[in-house]
Design an enzyme around this catalytic site. Structure first.
Site, PDB file in Angstrom:
ATOM      1  CE  LYS A  49       5.446  -0.002  27.716  1.00  0.00           C
ATOM      2  NZ  LYS A  49       4.891   0.727  26.582  1.00  0.00           N
ATOM      3  CG  ASN A 139      -1.069  -4.896  23.768  1.00  0.00           C
ATOM      4  OD1 ASN A 139      -1.588  -4.790  22.663  1.00  0.00           O
ATOM      5  ND2 ASN A 139      -0.059  -4.142  24.162  1.00  0.00           N
ATOM      6  CB  CYS A 142       1.011  -3.065  20.443  1.00  0.00           C
ATOM      7  SG  CYS A 142       2.450  -2.037  20.132  1.00  0.00           S
ATOM      8  CE  LYS A 180      -5.141  -0.413  25.019  1.00  0.00           C
ATOM      9  NZ  LYS A 180      -4.111   0.187  25.881  1.00  0.00           N
ATOM     10  CG  ASN A 207      -3.183  -0.133  21.780  1.00  0.00           C
ATOM     11  OD1 ASN A 207      -2.458   0.860  21.778  1.00  0.00           O
ATOM     12  ND2 ASN A 207      -2.809  -1.284  22.299  1.00  0.00           N
ATOM     13  CB  CYS A 348     -17.930  41.004  14.135  1.00  0.00           C
ATOM     14  SG  CYS A 348     -17.228  40.799  12.471  1.00  0.00           S
ATOM     15  CB  CYS A 386     -19.811  30.862   8.676  1.00  0.00           C
ATOM     16  SG  CYS A 386     -21.550  30.540   9.092  1.00  0.00           S
TER      17      CYS A 386
HETATM   18  C1  FMN Z   1       4.011   5.967  24.945  1.00  0.00           C
HETATM   19  C2  FMN Z   1       2.876   5.014  24.962  1.00  0.00           C
HETATM   20  C3  FMN Z   1       3.080   3.672  25.282  1.00  0.00           C
HETATM   21  C4  FMN Z   1       2.009   2.769  25.290  1.00  0.00           C
HETATM   22  N1  FMN Z   1       2.238   1.475  25.642  1.00  0.00           N
HETATM   23  C5  FMN Z   1       1.194   0.601  25.674  1.00  0.00           C
HETATM   24  C6  FMN Z   1       1.384  -0.735  26.109  1.00  0.00           C
HETATM   25  O1  FMN Z   1       2.476  -1.145  26.524  1.00  0.00           O
HETATM   26  N2  FMN Z   1       0.308  -1.566  26.077  1.00  0.00           N
HETATM   27  C7  FMN Z   1      -0.935  -1.157  25.668  1.00  0.00           C
HETATM   28  O2  FMN Z   1      -1.895  -1.940  25.675  1.00  0.00           O
HETATM   29  N3  FMN Z   1      -1.146   0.125  25.279  1.00  0.00           N
HETATM   30  C8  FMN Z   1      -0.109   1.000  25.284  1.00  0.00           C
HETATM   31  N4  FMN Z   1      -0.338   2.302  24.914  1.00  0.00           N
HETATM   32  C9  FMN Z   1      -1.689   2.710  24.464  1.00  0.00           C
HETATM   33  C10 FMN Z   1      -2.498   3.364  25.586  1.00  0.00           C
HETATM   34  O3  FMN Z   1      -2.755   2.460  26.639  1.00  0.00           O
HETATM   35  C11 FMN Z   1      -3.837   3.902  25.052  1.00  0.00           C
HETATM   36  O4  FMN Z   1      -4.604   2.824  24.550  1.00  0.00           O
HETATM   37  C12 FMN Z   1      -3.693   4.935  23.948  1.00  0.00           C
HETATM   38  O5  FMN Z   1      -2.551   5.730  24.158  1.00  0.00           O
HETATM   39  C13 FMN Z   1      -4.909   5.852  23.826  1.00  0.00           C
HETATM   40  O6  FMN Z   1      -5.202   6.509  25.058  1.00  0.00           O
HETATM   41  P1  FMN Z   1      -4.673   7.996  25.423  1.00  0.00           P
HETATM   42  O7  FMN Z   1      -5.117   8.931  24.342  1.00  0.00           O
HETATM   43  O8  FMN Z   1      -5.243   8.274  26.781  1.00  0.00           O
HETATM   44  O9  FMN Z   1      -3.172   7.899  25.480  1.00  0.00           O
HETATM   45  C14 FMN Z   1       0.715   3.228  24.930  1.00  0.00           C
HETATM   46  C15 FMN Z   1       0.515   4.566  24.628  1.00  0.00           C
HETATM   47  C16 FMN Z   1       1.558   5.464  24.648  1.00  0.00           C
HETATM   48  C17 FMN Z   1       1.281   6.910  24.323  1.00  0.00           C
END
Ligand code: FMN
Length: 401
Positions: A49, A139, A142, A180, A207, A348, A386
């Site tokens: 995280k 990161n 975000c 990222k 992300n 069908c 369709c």
């Molecule tokens: C609840 C949540 C918290 C996240 N926190 C972070 C984070 O702290 N740092 C980060 O780089 N990405 C964070 N992400 C993004 C994920 O790492 C990922 O890039 C994104 O969710 C897409 O992948 P997924 O569809 O597998 O979740 C978070 C995603 C979610 C759903």
């Protein structure tokens, strides 16, 4: 199903992974304990995280998630407005060092973010590197909360800022550097190129995608509602896979840089698609939140089986194999035409969805005759609508002249 004797080992730039599956940064990597459990289950790596310097205050809201589900509670799309790790620097330094010792064959990536000042990123990169992280992921992507403070996607949406931060960290990083990326840009390429130019070894994408999940029509509160109000959040889960695949394949076609694919991966098939689109490994977040970290076992088994069945020698042999088939619209064939045909008439159920779709969204070529779908070949334009709306798989697309 027996597990074929095929190694899933993959290299992503300077990193070697025992399989291509990593936990992405997010709730599944919010603590050392979760990362240890995931490693025991078989994940080859984990991205923590996102860790921030102690001076950067992180205060989450509640609730911070919203979900879009199908009728059987299967997940379609997920929104979060969660911020970054609330655990402090000393917690993470201790856990990174300990996990490194306990799991020497796994890859532990420290995801970091710092204030808009590149020097602070540099200092903080040293902190996680000294603790023993195998790699650092920046990161800069975000999309909620942090951009208001000048970081996260506020950096990742500008090639020059990405270059500045990446270059600053590169100067001190002895370990592999991952950047990222955010999909919330008009064109990913200038940002991807800037990161590589500044020294990134690997790019990871995507992300989350900026979104607003919905509005409660009784109360008019946007979702997720935090005491009656909300903000734009990050969309993830199955709905974003097509966006992630597009970003990964686009970068793979244009830049020679190792890639980690992220976004909507929950089954081995999703991972295989990302690899065929150019990724060397994949990261998973939402699917683990929804179904648990144990999904890696089936992903591992399924990918091995697929590679063996298709006679690919390993992950590297599949990497990028779909790319030559992705090109400009002008390059697509105009000489092969397909038309809709009733492939399985016995299925069908006369629901009429195909009739409505073709009448109001197509070419008026479909009708129901004697309680069975009928298609007028002369009217059919070959669009395929369709075949997609049919819930029973009655209609197929056949090659024509
Ligand atoms: C609840 C949540 C918290 C996240 N926190 C972070 C984070 O702290 N740092 C980060 O780089 N990405 C964070 N992400 C993004 C994920 O790492 C990922 O890039 C994104 O969710 C897409 O992948 P997924 O569809 O597998 O979740 C978070 C995603 C979610 C759903």
């Amino acid at each position: 199903m027996s597990v074929p004797d095929l190694s899933l080992e993959t290299t992503v730039g300077p990193l070697t992974l025992k399989n291509p599956f990593l936990l992405a940064s997010g709730p599944p990597t919010a603590s050392g304990e979760q990362i240890r459990r995931a490693f025991r289950l078989g994940w080859a790596g984990a991205v923590t995280k996102t860790i921030v310097p102690d001076a950067m205050e992180i205060q989450d809201v509640s609730p911070r998630f919203a979900a879009w589900k199908d009728e059987s509670s299967g997940l379609l799309g997920f929104e979060n407005i969660e911020l970054l790790s609330r655990k402090d620097e000393s917690y993470w330094s201790g856990e990174i060092a300990a996990i490194r010792r306990e799991y020497p064959d796994r890859v532990l990536v420290a995801s970091i973010m710092a204030s808009p000042d590149p020097e602070e990123w540099q200092e903080f990169a040293c902190t996680v590197q000294d603790a023993g992280a195998d790699a650092i992921e920046l990161n800069v992507s975000c999309p909620h909360g942090m951009p208001e403070r000048g970081v996260g996607a506020a950096i990742g949406q500008h090639a020059d800022l990405v270059r500045e931060v990446t270059r600053a960290v590169r100067k001190v990083a002895a370990v592999p550097l991952i950047v990222k990326l955010t999909p919330n840009v008009t064109d990913i390429m200038p940002v991807a190129a800037a990161a590589v130019d500044a020294g990134a070894d690997i790019l990871s994408a995507i992300n989350t995608v900026q979104c607003l999940m919905g509005i409660d029509l009784d109360t008019l509160e946007p979702r997720p509602s935090v005491a009656g109000a909300s903000t734009y959040g990050g969309y993830s889960g199955p709905a974003v896979k097509p966006i992630g695949l597009k970003v990964i394949s686009q970068i793979a076609r244009e830049l020679p840089v190792p890639l980690m694919g992220i976004g909507g991966i929950s089954r081995w098939q999703d991972a295989a698609e990302y690899i065929a689109a150019g990724a060397s490994a994949v990261q998973v977040c939402t699917a683990v939140m929804w179904e648990g970290a144990g999904i890696v076992r089936e992903m591992d088994r399924g990918l091995s089986g697929y590679l063996a069945e298709k006679q690919f020698a390993g992950v590297g042999a599949l990497r990028g194999r779909a790319l030559p088939r992705i090109g400009t619209h002008a390059s697509l064939s105009r000489s092969i035409y397909r038309f809709a045909a009733v492939g399985f008439p016995e299925r069908c159920i006369s629901c009429g969805r195909c009739v409505k779709a073709c009448r109001d969204g197509g070419y008026h070529a479909v009708s129901i005759v004697d309680q069975r779908v009928a298609i007028e070949r002369d009217r059919c334009d070959g669009c395929s609508l369709c075949s997609h709306v049919c819930p029973e798989g009655v209609i197929v697309m056949l090659p024509g002249l």
